[in-house]
Design a protein around this motif. Structure first.
Motif, PDB file in Angstrom:
ATOM      1  N   ASP A  73       0.846  -1.185   0.000  1.00 15.98           N
ATOM      2  CA  ASP A  73       0.000   0.000   0.000  1.00 15.98           C
ATOM      3  C   ASP A  73       0.885   1.240   0.000  1.00 15.98           C
ATOM      4  O   ASP A  73       1.781   1.371   0.826  1.00 15.98           O
ATOM      5  CB  ASP A  73      -0.886  -0.025   1.260  1.00 15.98           C
ATOM      6  CG  ASP A  73      -1.816   1.170   1.355  1.00 15.98           C
ATOM      7  OD1 ASP A  73      -2.017   1.856   0.333  1.00 15.98           O
ATOM      8  OD2 ASP A  73      -2.342   1.418   2.455  1.00 15.98           O
ATOM      9  N   GLY A  74       0.662   2.141  -0.955  1.00  8.95           N
ATOM     10  CA  GLY A  74       1.472   3.349  -1.055  1.00  8.95           C
ATOM     11  C   GLY A  74       2.578   3.280  -2.085  1.00  8.95           C
ATOM     12  O   GLY A  74       3.217   4.301  -2.372  1.00  8.95           O
ATOM     13  N   ASP A  75       2.850   2.079  -2.641  1.00  8.42           N
ATOM     14  CA  ASP A  75       3.775   2.000  -3.768  1.00  8.42           C
ATOM     15  C   ASP A  75       3.085   2.557  -5.017  1.00  8.42           C
ATOM     16  O   ASP A  75       1.899   2.903  -4.984  1.00  8.42           O
ATOM     17  CB  ASP A  75       4.195   0.536  -4.009  1.00  8.42           C
ATOM     18  CG  ASP A  75       5.194   0.038  -2.989  1.00  8.42           C
ATOM     19  OD1 ASP A  75       5.857   0.863  -2.341  1.00  8.42           O
ATOM     20  OD2 ASP A  75       5.304  -1.202  -2.819  1.00  8.42           O
ATOM     21  N   TYR A  76       3.831   2.604  -6.118  1.00 11.63           N
ATOM     22  CA  TYR A  76       3.300   3.188  -7.347  1.00 11.63           C
ATOM     23  C   TYR A  76       3.299   2.171  -8.478  1.00 11.63           C
ATOM     24  O   TYR A  76       4.112   1.240  -8.505  1.00 11.63           O
ATOM     25  CB  TYR A  76       4.128   4.410  -7.750  1.00 11.63           C
ATOM     26  CG  TYR A  76       3.961   5.565  -6.801  1.00 11.63           C
ATOM     27  CD1 TYR A  76       2.945   6.496  -6.971  1.00 11.63           C
ATOM     28  CD2 TYR A  76       4.802   5.708  -5.702  1.00 11.63           C
ATOM     29  CE1 TYR A  76       2.779   7.552  -6.088  1.00 11.63           C
ATOM     30  CE2 TYR A  76       4.637   6.751  -4.808  1.00 11.63           C
ATOM     31  CZ  TYR A  76       3.626   7.673  -5.014  1.00 11.63           C
ATOM     32  OH  TYR A  76       3.448   8.709  -4.124  1.00 11.63           O
ATOM     33  N   VAL A  77       2.365   2.366  -9.428  1.00 16.69           N
ATOM     34  CA  VAL A  77       2.230   1.446 -10.544  1.00 16.69           C
ATOM     35  C   VAL A  77       2.077   2.228 -11.839  1.00 16.69           C
ATOM     36  O   VAL A  77       1.509   3.334 -11.849  1.00 16.69           O
ATOM     37  CB  VAL A  77       1.018   0.505 -10.343  1.00 16.69           C
ATOM     38  CG1 VAL A  77      -0.305   1.273 -10.364  1.00 16.69           C
ATOM     39  CG2 VAL A  77       1.006  -0.617 -11.368  1.00 16.69           C
ATOM     40  N   LEU A  78       2.597   1.645 -12.920  1.00 19.32           N
ATOM     41  CA  LEU A  78       2.446   2.202 -14.259  1.00 19.32           C
ATOM     42  C   LEU A  78       1.741   1.191 -15.153  1.00 19.32           C
ATOM     43  O   LEU A  78       2.054   0.002 -15.117  1.00 19.32           O
ATOM     44  CB  LEU A  78       3.805   2.519 -14.878  1.00 19.32           C
ATOM     45  CG  LEU A  78       4.638   3.628 -14.238  1.00 19.32           C
ATOM     46  CD1 LEU A  78       6.028   3.644 -14.856  1.00 19.32           C
ATOM     47  CD2 LEU A  78       3.964   4.975 -14.404  1.00 19.32           C
ATOM     48  N   ILE A  79       0.786   1.680 -15.943  1.00 19.27           N
ATOM     49  CA  ILE A  79       0.213   0.903 -17.030  1.00 19.27           C
ATOM     50  C   ILE A  79       0.241   1.793 -18.268  1.00 19.27           C
ATOM     51  O   ILE A  79       0.405   3.010 -18.156  1.00 19.27           O
ATOM     52  CB  ILE A  79      -1.224   0.428 -16.734  1.00 19.27           C
ATOM     53  CG1 ILE A  79      -2.170   1.619 -16.546  1.00 19.27           C
ATOM     54  CG2 ILE A  79      -1.247  -0.501 -15.528  1.00 19.27           C
ATOM     55  CD1 ILE A  79      -3.629   1.211 -16.399  1.00 19.27           C
ATOM     56  N   ALA A  80       0.088   1.207 -19.438  1.00 19.57           N
ATOM     57  CA  ALA A  80       0.171   2.015 -20.655  1.00 19.57           C
ATOM     58  C   ALA A  80      -0.615   1.381 -21.784  1.00 19.57           C
ATOM     59  O   ALA A  80      -0.750   0.154 -21.865  1.00 19.57           O
ATOM     60  CB  ALA A  80       1.636   2.180 -21.080  1.00 19.57           C
ATOM     61  N   ASP A  81      -1.140   2.244 -22.653  1.00 14.88           N
ATOM     62  CA  ASP A  81      -1.635   1.782 -23.949  1.00 14.88           C
ATOM     63  C   ASP A  81      -0.621   2.245 -24.993  1.00 14.88           C
ATOM     64  O   ASP A  81       0.516   2.562 -24.657  1.00 14.88           O
ATOM     65  CB  ASP A  81      -3.051   2.293 -24.224  1.00 14.88           C
ATOM     66  CG  ASP A  81      -3.166   3.811 -24.184  1.00 14.88           C
ATOM     67  OD1 ASP A  81      -2.123   4.507 -24.289  1.00 14.88           O
ATOM     68  OD2 ASP A  81      -4.290   4.325 -24.059  1.00 14.88           O
ATOM     69  N   GLU A  82      -1.000   2.293 -26.255  1.00 15.41           N
ATOM     70  CA  GLU A  82      -0.031   2.646 -27.291  1.00 15.41           C
ATOM     71  C   GLU A  82       0.402   4.104 -27.214  1.00 15.41           C
ATOM     72  O   GLU A  82       1.499   4.452 -27.663  1.00 15.41           O
ATOM     73  CB  GLU A  82      -0.631   2.362 -28.675  1.00 15.41           C
ATOM     74  CG  GLU A  82      -0.850   0.872 -28.943  1.00 15.41           C
ATOM     75  CD  GLU A  82      -1.409   0.637 -30.333  1.00 15.41           C
ATOM     76  OE1 GLU A  82      -1.688   1.626 -31.039  1.00 15.41           O
ATOM     77  OE2 GLU A  82      -1.562  -0.545 -30.717  1.00 15.41           O
TER      78      GLU A  82
END
Length: 209
Positions: A73-82
């Motif tokens: 909890d409190g960490d960071y995440v990245l997601i992406a499309d094109e």
């Protein structure tokens, strides 16, 4: 705090919109049951029982162990499309048994507070490599700056987009007010990192309105 990438291409199509609108991410791998109290050995046992083996087993075990046990909890995440990269603040793992079918497979979830989006072309090389990793869930291997989220990602002088690209995600006023109240309370926390995350989230919201 740590940073993680979740590979949408490996999870399957059609998940970006619900992730952004419903404020969560998932790890996939249906049919394993609740993993909240499962260590890596137990995760591996359940995967083998479900028929995973070889490299597929290794990758699934590593991704799920990271998602369930390593992320905090409190960490960071990245997601992406094109075109866009989306940065979010992670919540705790939870299991949604209504979505544990083969045709769905989004039962293993973490809540996310989405903070910002930037053009994919503007992120730095290390972030591009994280997003292109050949596992569903991958930890960022480098050292993160202590502050200023944009330093993790690269030069965003190309401009910051609304979440979900061309169509901003609609959130009702009551939910916004509740979220802001939580963030304001976190500003008084004794945890300096929690204070910093709350301040960044409030400032990012203030920039959009």
């Amino acid at each position: 705090m740590s940073l993680y990438g979740v590979n949408l291409e490996l999870l399957g199509s059609g998940l970006l919109k619900p992730f952004l609108e419903d404020n969560y991410i998932c790890a996939g791998y249906p049919g394993l049951g609740d993993l909240e109290n499962a260590g890596r050995e137990e995760i591996g046992r359940r995967l083998r029982a479900a028929g995973y083996q070889g490299q597929a087993l290794d990758e699934a075990e590593a991704s799920l162990d990271t998602f369930v046990n390593v992320m905090q909890d409190g960490d960071y995440v990245l997601i992406a499309d094109e075109e866009w990269v989306y940065l979010g603040d992670l919540g705790d793992y939870f299991y949604d048994d209504l979505h544990d079918g083969i045709g769905d497979g989004t039962a293993h979830r973490r809540g996310v507070t989405w903070l910002k989006s930037i053009p994919r072309d503007a992120v730095n090389l290390s972030v591009k490599e994280l997003l292109a990793a050949d596992r569903r869930v991958t930890a960022y291997p480098g050292v993160l700056p202590a502050a200023r989220i944009e330093l993790w990602l690269g030069d965003d002088s190309a401009g910051s987009g609304e979440l979900a690209g061309a169509s901003p995600v609609q959130v009702d006023e009551a939910t916004i007010a509740k979220a802001l109240a939580v963030l304001k309370a976190a500003l008084d926390s004794a945890d300096a990192e929690r204070q910093e995350r709350a301040a960044v989230a409030i400032l990012q919201y203030a920039k959009r309105i």
